[in-house]
Write a protein that holds these residues in place. Sequence first.
Motif, short mmCIF file in Angstrom:
data_model
loop_
_atom_site.label_atom_id
_atom_site.label_comp_id
_atom_site.label_asym_id
_atom_site.label_seq_id
_atom_site.Cartn_x
_atom_site.Cartn_y
_atom_site.Cartn_z
N ALA A 176 19.93 0.17 -11.68
CA ALA A 176 19.61 0.72 -12.99
C ALA A 176 19.28 -0.80 -13.76
CB ALA A 176 20.76 1.16 -13.70
N HIS A 177 19.87 -1.77 -13.38
CA HIS A 177 19.60 -3.05 -14.05
C HIS A 177 18.55 -4.16 -13.10
CE1 HIS A 177 22.51 -2.31 -17.17
NE2 HIS A 177 22.94 -1.63 -16.43
N ARG A 178 17.83 -3.46 -12.19
CA ARG A 178 16.77 -4.19 -11.48
C ARG A 178 17.47 -5.79 -10.98
NH1 ARG A 178 12.28 -2.75 -15.93
NH2 ARG A 178 12.38 -0.48 -15.52
N PHE A 179 18.10 -5.29 -9.87
CA PHE A 179 18.62 -6.48 -9.26
C PHE A 179 19.26 -6.05 -8.01
CE2 PHE A 179 22.54 -5.54 -11.18
CZ PHE A 179 23.63 -5.78 -10.43
N LYS A 180 19.20 -6.95 -6.81
CA LYS A 180 19.57 -6.61 -5.61
C LYS A 180 21.18 -6.87 -5.47
CE LYS A 180 18.40 -7.37 -0.57
NZ LYS A 180 19.75 -7.68 0.17
N ALA A 181 21.90 -5.95 -5.05
CA ALA A 181 23.35 -6.04 -5.09
C ALA A 181 23.64 -6.60 -4.04
CB ALA A 181 23.78 -4.57 -4.96
N TYR A 182 24.85 -7.40 -4.03
CA TYR A 182 25.45 -8.28 -3.04
C TYR A 182 27.18 -7.95 -3.16
CZ TYR A 182 21.39 -10.75 -1.79
OH TYR A 182 19.97 -11.11 -1.58
N HIS A 183 27.70 -7.89 -1.96
CA HIS A 183 29.34 -7.89 -2.16
C HIS A 183 29.66 -9.20 -1.57
CE1 HIS A 183 29.53 -3.38 -3.23
NE2 HIS A 183 28.37 -3.44 -2.40
N ASP A 184 30.29 -10.25 -2.24
CA ASP A 184 30.66 -11.30 -1.89
C ASP A 184 32.05 -11.49 -1.73
OD1 ASP A 184 27.92 -12.08 -1.59
OD2 ASP A 184 27.78 -13.21 -3.91
N GLY A 185 32.82 -11.97 -2.47
CA GLY A 185 34.14 -12.15 -2.20
C GLY A 185 35.02 -11.09 -2.89
N SER A 186 36.49 -11.30 -2.71
CA SER A 186 37.12 -10.15 -3.28
C SER A 186 38.72 -11.05 -3.68
CB SER A 186 37.55 -9.00 -2.44
OG SER A 186 36.39 -8.22 -2.12
N TRP A 187 39.39 -10.20 -4.44
CA TRP A 187 40.58 -10.73 -4.65
C TRP A 187 41.74 -9.68 -4.63
CZ3 TRP A 187 37.26 -10.41 -8.48
CH2 TRP A 187 37.66 -9.68 -9.86
N TYR A 188 42.86 -9.96 -4.65
CA TYR A 188 43.79 -8.90 -4.39
C TYR A 188 44.91 -8.92 -5.32
CZ TYR A 188 41.09 -8.16 -0.21
OH TYR A 188 40.22 -8.13 0.99
N ARG A 189 45.59 -7.76 -5.55
CA ARG A 189 46.62 -7.77 -6.60
C ARG A 189 47.40 -6.55 -6.14
NH1 ARG A 189 45.18 -11.86 -7.53
NH2 ARG A 189 44.96 -13.11 -9.67
N CYS A 190 48.53 -6.49 -6.45
CA CYS A 190 49.81 -5.40 -6.24
C CYS A 190 49.50 -4.56 -7.58
CB CYS A 190 51.07 -5.83 -6.22
SG CYS A 190 52.30 -4.65 -5.84
N CYS A 191 49.11 -3.18 -7.49
CA CYS A 191 49.04 -2.45 -8.68
C CYS A 191 49.59 -1.10 -8.33
CB CYS A 191 47.42 -2.25 -8.92
SG CYS A 191 46.64 -3.91 -9.61
N GLY A 192 50.48 -0.62 -9.12
CA GLY A 192 50.92 0.88 -8.79
C GLY A 192 51.60 0.89 -7.48
N ARG B 95 42.47 -4.19 -3.85
CA ARG B 95 41.09 -5.19 -3.44
C ARG B 95 40.31 -5.11 -4.65
NH1 ARG B 95 36.27 -4.49 0.85
NH2 ARG B 95 35.64 -6.80 0.75
N LEU B 96 40.12 -6.41 -5.65
CA LEU B 96 39.18 -6.20 -6.77
C LEU B 96 37.83 -6.75 -6.19
CD1 LEU B 96 42.24 -6.76 -8.18
CD2 LEU B 96 41.06 -5.76 -9.76
N MET B 97 36.64 -6.27 -6.42
CA MET B 97 35.43 -6.71 -5.95
C MET B 97 34.56 -7.05 -7.17
SD MET B 97 35.43 -3.68 -3.19
CE MET B 97 34.06 -4.26 -2.08
#
Lengths: 448, 185
Positions: B124-140, B145-147
């Motif tokens: 939609a915004h005309r760029f190439k997507a990359y999944h690089d790093g993530s971080w983690y939290r305790c939720c519920g 994993r937050l990306m």
Amino acid sequence: MVGTVRAARHRATARAGFAVALAVGAVAIFGALGLIGELVDPGRWFLIGSAVVAGAAALADLAGLRVRPQLHLQVPEPWRRTMPLPRALFLYGLLLGTGLTTFVPAVAAWALLPLTVAVGLPGAIAIGLSFAAGRAAPVLLVRDEAALAERPHGLRAMRVLAAASLVLALAAGEAQAATKVALRGGDPSAAGTDLVWQQPGVGGVLLRDGGQTQLPGNDPALGGTRIAWHDGDEVTVADSGTLQPVLQLAIPGVEKLAVSDTWFVYRVGLANGKEQLRGFAFADPTRTTTISAALKRGALGRPSLSADTVLYHVAGPAGSALFLFDLATSRRLRLRSSAQSQVLNPDRVGSKLLYVRLSRCDQELRLGPLDGNGAGRVLYKLPPLAGQDAGHEPGHTRQGEHLPCGRPPKPTSRMLWTTALSGTTAYVTVLRPGSGGVMTPSLLAISR
Amino acid sequence: MLSEAVAESSSRRGFLARAGKFLLAVSGTGVVAAALRAQQAEAFHFCGHIYTTGSCPHPTGLPRIDRAGFPLRASDGQPVDDLGRPINSKGQPVDARGHVLLDPDGTPLPSAPRTPICEAAAKAHRFKAYHDGSWYRCCGGHIRRLMDCCGYVRNRINGDAALTGYCYHGRRVFCVMYYDSKIKC
């Protein structure tokens, strides 16, 4: 006001100016309310509430109850003396047209305000023009203002008329929105004024001149002077006027039909579980033309036929598209496509294309140009098939949330499905959820 | 609690949080620390997200995804297609009881596209997507994993300048999403 109009030297010009000004004032105020309705989209409950208020107002006017709330304001009388009469009348017309700046003659006038917001555009403009006509009529038609004022019966009659027109407007608005043709019926096909559809568990039905005829088969289709149906694998093509068969043949796995004066097209279930569109010319039924590739069950839509062209959809995880296949030249043309929404079940009359578009935030029955130039218009609309969450988790702020629909959707489980188009009317099947996931159809007619 | 500790210690924001609390504790402002903690937890729109970049566009709102990045309904983890409808493992739309939706003839209704939400945002915004790093939290009670949805972008989905976040090689964060694991914490 009657006296002011009659006092003008050029009475016809003064009347016309007054009427035009009324219309301008009414369109401005009601149009603005309609625009608010379009922008805010107050939703189904507001519409229901407005209709209830309108009903109560109509009852109040019929019963002759006091108009409340009332504005004890009059048009500025000095204008009549300080301005040329036509100009004063024009300005009076503008004020009266708004409906909110002078004495309110009927409770129905108040009820129009929320109703206008609920209806949105362009219905609000029609309401404004009707209101202007209602306000102009007594001024322009009554000769003696004093007589009207002295006879309460006259005013009472006007209020009854206002109430009746409000009720009629509600009924007409509802009727124009969509008329239910068949409570249990779907997959329509239309030619001229004739309409056929499939009633689940019963068979094909023909609607002609207001009378319904049960057809001796299923999945009926109309086109030109032909009508077709099938009973299992046995297909019958008949003259649509007499219903006398002109061709009968067996097509194993036949599912959906489309017919014209020269061609017969059908969707067939294959032994490998896939489906395909095929057709033949009545001139040579032994020579079959392959219209589409064999696709997974559910991906290929019902065909519709107009002269030499077949319209159908292909929909799946990769997206959806509407295709036109020219049987005479075997050329295929993609009419519409979408990678996010679903475009489904096209039909055409001449250069007009009717189809269903299911998107994240609504479902639309659209009528547009066949060549794709211009968006076309939405004939009928349903809320989307899914709602949305709050965009943020409980106990968190809204900062950074991103919601798919600008307005919170009110999802429905009803879904727009197959279509048919005639010269004056668009037809659409609405599917409702049933047991075991099997949807139940009902058929709507919408004036083009 | 061990997993939470691991998760916190594995991220720079966890370190900053602990360092901040330590400084506040030293200065004897425990009450303020508690207030800040509460404020921080509620300051952004979903648990674990402690910066301002907005959610990736998602069919049902909150940017919950499965392992492969496809959209899940946040409330119950039900897979949804791009129309927001619940679907089964084959991508077919299903009703509330999980029955495949069928037309009146018994033919399945057509499946709609289902696009990984980072890819959908990129398209939609005309760029190439990359999944690089993530971080983690305790939720519920589960590890989340937050990306970052990364790309060579100048602006993020909010409209202002994009941040580096957990994106590498000059890429920046366009929007954020999360995956809820089944690992308890």
